[in-house]
Write a protein that holds these residues in place. Structure first.
Motif, PDB file in Angstrom:
ATOM      1  N   SER A 202       0.842  -1.195   0.000  1.00 19.18           N
ATOM      2  CA  SER A 202       0.000   0.000   0.000  1.00 19.18           C
ATOM      3  C   SER A 202       0.878   1.247   0.000  1.00 19.18           C
ATOM      4  O   SER A 202       0.652   2.188  -0.761  1.00 19.18           O
ATOM      5  N   ALA A 203       1.889   1.239   0.844  1.00 21.93           N
ATOM      6  CA  ALA A 203       2.739   2.429   0.978  1.00 21.93           C
ATOM      7  C   ALA A 203       3.558   2.672  -0.291  1.00 21.93           C
ATOM      8  O   ALA A 203       3.670   3.797  -0.765  1.00 21.93           O
TER       9      ALA A 203
ATOM     10  N   GLY B 245       4.361   2.844  -4.014  1.00 18.14           N
ATOM     11  CA  GLY B 245       3.583   2.941  -5.249  1.00 18.14           C
ATOM     12  C   GLY B 245       3.991   4.157  -6.025  1.00 18.14           C
ATOM     13  O   GLY B 245       5.151   4.590  -5.970  1.00 18.14           O
ATOM     14  N   LEU B 246       3.044   4.736  -6.715  1.00 16.01           N
ATOM     15  CA  LEU B 246       3.334   5.930  -7.502  1.00 16.01           C
ATOM     16  C   LEU B 246       3.848   7.053  -6.620  1.00 16.01           C
ATOM     17  O   LEU B 246       4.596   7.913  -7.062  1.00 16.01           O
ATOM     18  N   GLY B 247       3.437   7.030  -5.350  1.00 14.54           N
ATOM     19  CA  GLY B 247       3.902   8.047  -4.415  1.00 14.54           C
ATOM     20  C   GLY B 247       5.416   8.052  -4.317  1.00 14.54           C
ATOM     21  O   GLY B 247       6.035   9.104  -4.185  1.00 14.54           O
ATOM     22  N   ASN B 248       6.015   6.865  -4.378  1.00 11.38           N
ATOM     23  CA  ASN B 248       7.469   6.785  -4.270  1.00 11.38           C
ATOM     24  C   ASN B 248       8.156   7.036  -5.599  1.00 11.38           C
ATOM     25  O   ASN B 248       9.190   7.691  -5.657  1.00 11.38           O
TER      26      ASN B 248
ATOM     27  N   TYR C  59      -5.327   9.020  -8.459  1.00  6.54           N
ATOM     28  CA  TYR C  59      -4.251   8.024  -8.419  1.00  6.54           C
ATOM     29  C   TYR C  59      -4.439   6.973  -9.507  1.00  6.54           C
ATOM     30  O   TYR C  59      -3.494   6.557 -10.168  1.00  6.54           O
TER      31      TYR C  59
ATOM     32  N   PHE D  31       1.252  10.884   2.392  1.00  9.33           N
ATOM     33  CA  PHE D  31       0.790  10.210   1.173  1.00  9.33           C
ATOM     34  C   PHE D  31       1.586   8.938   0.941  1.00  9.33           C
ATOM     35  O   PHE D  31       1.049   7.878   0.680  1.00  9.33           O
ATOM     36  N   SER D  32       2.910   9.075   1.069  1.00 13.39           N
ATOM     37  CA  SER D  32       3.754   7.934   0.751  1.00 13.39           C
ATOM     38  C   SER D  32       3.555   6.789   1.735  1.00 13.39           C
ATOM     39  O   SER D  32       3.593   5.624   1.348  1.00 13.39           O
TER      40      SER D  32
ATOM     41  N   SER E 259       0.829   6.080   3.190  1.00 17.85           N
ATOM     42  CA  SER E 259      -0.597   5.696   3.179  1.00 17.85           C
ATOM     43  C   SER E 259      -1.265   5.954   4.513  1.00 17.85           C
ATOM     44  O   SER E 259      -2.111   5.174   4.947  1.00 17.85           O
TER      45      SER E 259
ATOM     46  N   THR F 217      -6.488   3.872   5.812  1.00 23.56           N
ATOM     47  CA  THR F 217      -6.060   2.677   5.073  1.00 23.56           C
ATOM     48  C   THR F 217      -5.439   1.685   6.043  1.00 23.56           C
ATOM     49  O   THR F 217      -5.690   0.490   5.982  1.00 23.56           O
TER      50      THR F 217
ATOM     51  N   VAL G 115      -6.581   1.548  -1.146  1.00 20.96           N
ATOM     52  CA  VAL G 115      -7.477   2.705  -1.008  1.00 20.96           C
ATOM     53  C   VAL G 115      -8.919   2.248  -1.231  1.00 20.96           C
ATOM     54  O   VAL G 115      -9.830   2.616  -0.477  1.00 20.96           O
TER      55      VAL G 115
HETATM   56  N1  PHE Z   1       1.133   5.363  -0.431  1.00 20.98           N
HETATM   57  C1  PHE Z   1       0.703   5.211  -1.762  1.00 20.98           C
HETATM   58  C2  PHE Z   1       1.864   5.543  -2.688  1.00 20.98           C
HETATM   59  O1  PHE Z   1       2.858   6.043  -2.250  1.00 20.98           O
HETATM   60  C3  PHE Z   1      -0.508   6.030  -2.083  1.00 20.98           C
HETATM   61  C4  PHE Z   1      -1.586   5.928  -1.071  1.00 20.98           C
HETATM   62  C5  PHE Z   1      -1.983   7.029  -0.352  1.00 20.98           C
HETATM   63  C6  PHE Z   1      -2.162   4.688  -0.788  1.00 20.98           C
HETATM   64  C7  PHE Z   1      -2.930   6.935   0.633  1.00 20.98           C
HETATM   65  C8  PHE Z   1      -3.126   4.582   0.200  1.00 20.98           C
HETATM   66  C9  PHE Z   1      -3.504   5.705   0.912  1.00 20.98           C
HETATM   67  O2  PHE Z   1       1.802   5.334  -3.851  1.00 20.98           O
END
Ligand code: PHE
Length: 460
Positions: A22-23, A25-28, A105, A240-241, A243, A248, A338
């Motif tokens: 979850s953590a 993902g695109l955020g990173n 997202y 965000f990164s 989560s 969540t 999410v």
């Molecule tokens: N953490 C995820 C990411 O970095 C995005 C995300 C945000 C997922 C909030 C769940 C809740 O890509």
């Protein structure tokens, strides 16, 4: 799922893989590099790391504590632990954030499909396009043009978005153990390996040093220019990164078995997430500087830098294919988490079957997402919303655990009924009672103020 038999993660590794899934993902890989790029590099990174440790980990542990002790979705959890109070509104705020985040997202996740398909096309027609003979600058502008015409278009982003929604829904309907956990366990380790290959290539480019200096050498001059913006974006990106801040991890926490050590899990997830963000930075910035790309390019940064790296590698398009495939999976392990927030809420609070809850959630998020694919203004507003919404949710979550939940309950949950040592407990209490709430409140207040000022300059 039969009532009373709550679906769960089946192993320690499964929990970490799912939460890290979850953590990470695109955020990173997409958001982190461009936010770092826009905010001046090393100094931003330092602030970001501080927020992860002092605020992020305590918020994450608090979410786990709430979720696992209540065994329910974010709304139900607060209702159960604090009946008759209004705390469940935090859960609702989380569900609303989930809608907004999932909408934009999934749109960006859809872009990975576009690039996936394009890499196949580029691979098949590479001599026609003449990639081999292009200079890196030409490749760079080829991709920025492609990016612009693709993102401004309507149908293709929309189709990829719908497809991504569909995959997400499919996995979520399959459930926690057989859907979420199963996919995360395989895909996350492979993504790491591939990223490492890219880092190696990027670091061995001529001129890579500049990128390393940008990423690691704190230069506080950008921060001096716009200190509020930098600090708030660092906080927003940390939330965000990881989560956190929208339930969540309350939801995932409710699927964690009683014997699992929550502090260990939180620290491992935060470490894995931060590690991957830095690795993504190491893949991107050396190449950005080696090829003269502007680090402050914004959301397209990764989508123009990576193709240039691929082109400079032998067999580059195969690497591209693998990379976009994995990025797409990394995005999926996040979108499912999410969506799971909304589905858990619909199914437990509104008594729907899992399938029905998933379909309803997908349809409603779908509408929002369509607006995002049509309007770039909408997209930007949605993309900026986590910077304030998640810290707001996080604030109430730590205040709840720090000031409302009984210490006995928190200790019992963190130690799994005395099974694990909790020598860090006093530090944890100090962080959730004072440090995290005060820091978030201060930054949130300043963030709202600075946004109001930029909208209504006469207020200043
Ligand atoms: N953490 C995820 C990411 O970095 C995005 C995300 C945000 C997922 C909030 C769940 C809740 O890509």
């Amino acid at each position: 799922m039969i009532q009373g038999e709550r679906d769960r993660f089946s192993s320690k590794f499964g929990v970490i893989a799912a939460a890290a899934g979850s953590a990470i993902g695109l955020g990173n890989i997409w958001r982190f590099p461009y936010v770092v790029g826009e905010n001046g590099g090393g100094a931003f990174l330092l602030i970001y790391l501080f927020f992860i440790a002092a605020i992020g980990i305590p918020v994450m542990m608090s979410e786990f504590v709430i979720g696992r002790s209540a065994q329910l979705n974010p709304v139900g959890a607060f209702k159960k632990i604090a009946p008759g109070k209004r705390w469940h509104l935090i859960g609702l705020l989380g569900v609303v954030s989930a809608f907004i985040i999932l909408a934009f997202y999934t749109v960006v996740a859809g872009w990975t499909l576009e690039y996936l398909v394009q890499s196949v096309k580029w691979m098949l027609f590479s001599d026609k396009i003449g990639f081999e003979s292009m200079s890196p600058e030409q490749v760079g502008s080829f991709f920025s043009e492609h990016y612009a015409s693709f993102v401004d278009g309507v149908w293709r982003p929309l189709i990829w978005f719908v497809l991504m929604m569909f995959f997400t829904g499919y996995i979520v309907i399959s459930g926690v153990k057989n859907g979420i956990e199963k996919y995360a366990k395989i895909l996350m380790p492979v993504l790491l390996l591939l990223l490492l290959v890219l880092v190696f290539r990027s670091l061995t480019l001529e001129g890579a040093r500049e990128g390393l200096i940008f990423l690691f050498k704190p230069d506080f001059s950008t921060i001096k220019e716009a200190p509020l913006k930098v600090v708030i974006e660092a906080l927003g990106q940390a939330f965000f990164s990881l989560s956190i801040g929208m339930g969540t991890l309350i939801t995932y926490g409710s699927y964690i078995r009683r014997q699992e050590n929550l502090a260990n899990t939180a620290v491992s997830v935060a470490a894995a997430d931060t590690f991957i963000a830095i690795v993504a930075g190491l893949a991107i910035f050396p190449a950005v500087f080696a090829f003269g790309i502007n680090p402050g390019s914004g959301p397209e940064l990764v989508y123009i830098t990576l193709p240039v790296i691929f082109q400079s590698m032998s067999g580059g398009l195969i690497w591209a294919l693998m990379f976009f495939l994995l990025l797409c999976f990394a995005a999926l392990t996040s979108t499912i988490s999410v969506l799971e927030v909304i589905v858990a809420y619909f199914s437990e609070q509104l008594n729907m079957t899992r399938k029905r809850a998933t379909i309803l959630a997908m349809l409603s998020v779908g509408l929002l997402g369509i607006i995002c694919t049509f309007s770039s203004d909408f997209f930007s507003v949605f993309n900026a919303s986590p910077d304030l919404m998640l810290p707001l949710g996080g604030f109430f979550i730590v205040v709840f655990v720090g000031w409302f939940l009984s210490g006995d309950k928190t200790r019992d949950e963190l130690s799994s009924g005395g099974r694990h040592r909790i020598s860090y407990y006093r530090l944890f209490v100090f962080l959730v009672k004072f440090v995290a709430p005060l820091a978030i409140a201060l930054l949130f207040g300043l963030g709202v103020y600075s946004r109001l000022i930029s909208l209504f300059p006469s207020l200043a």
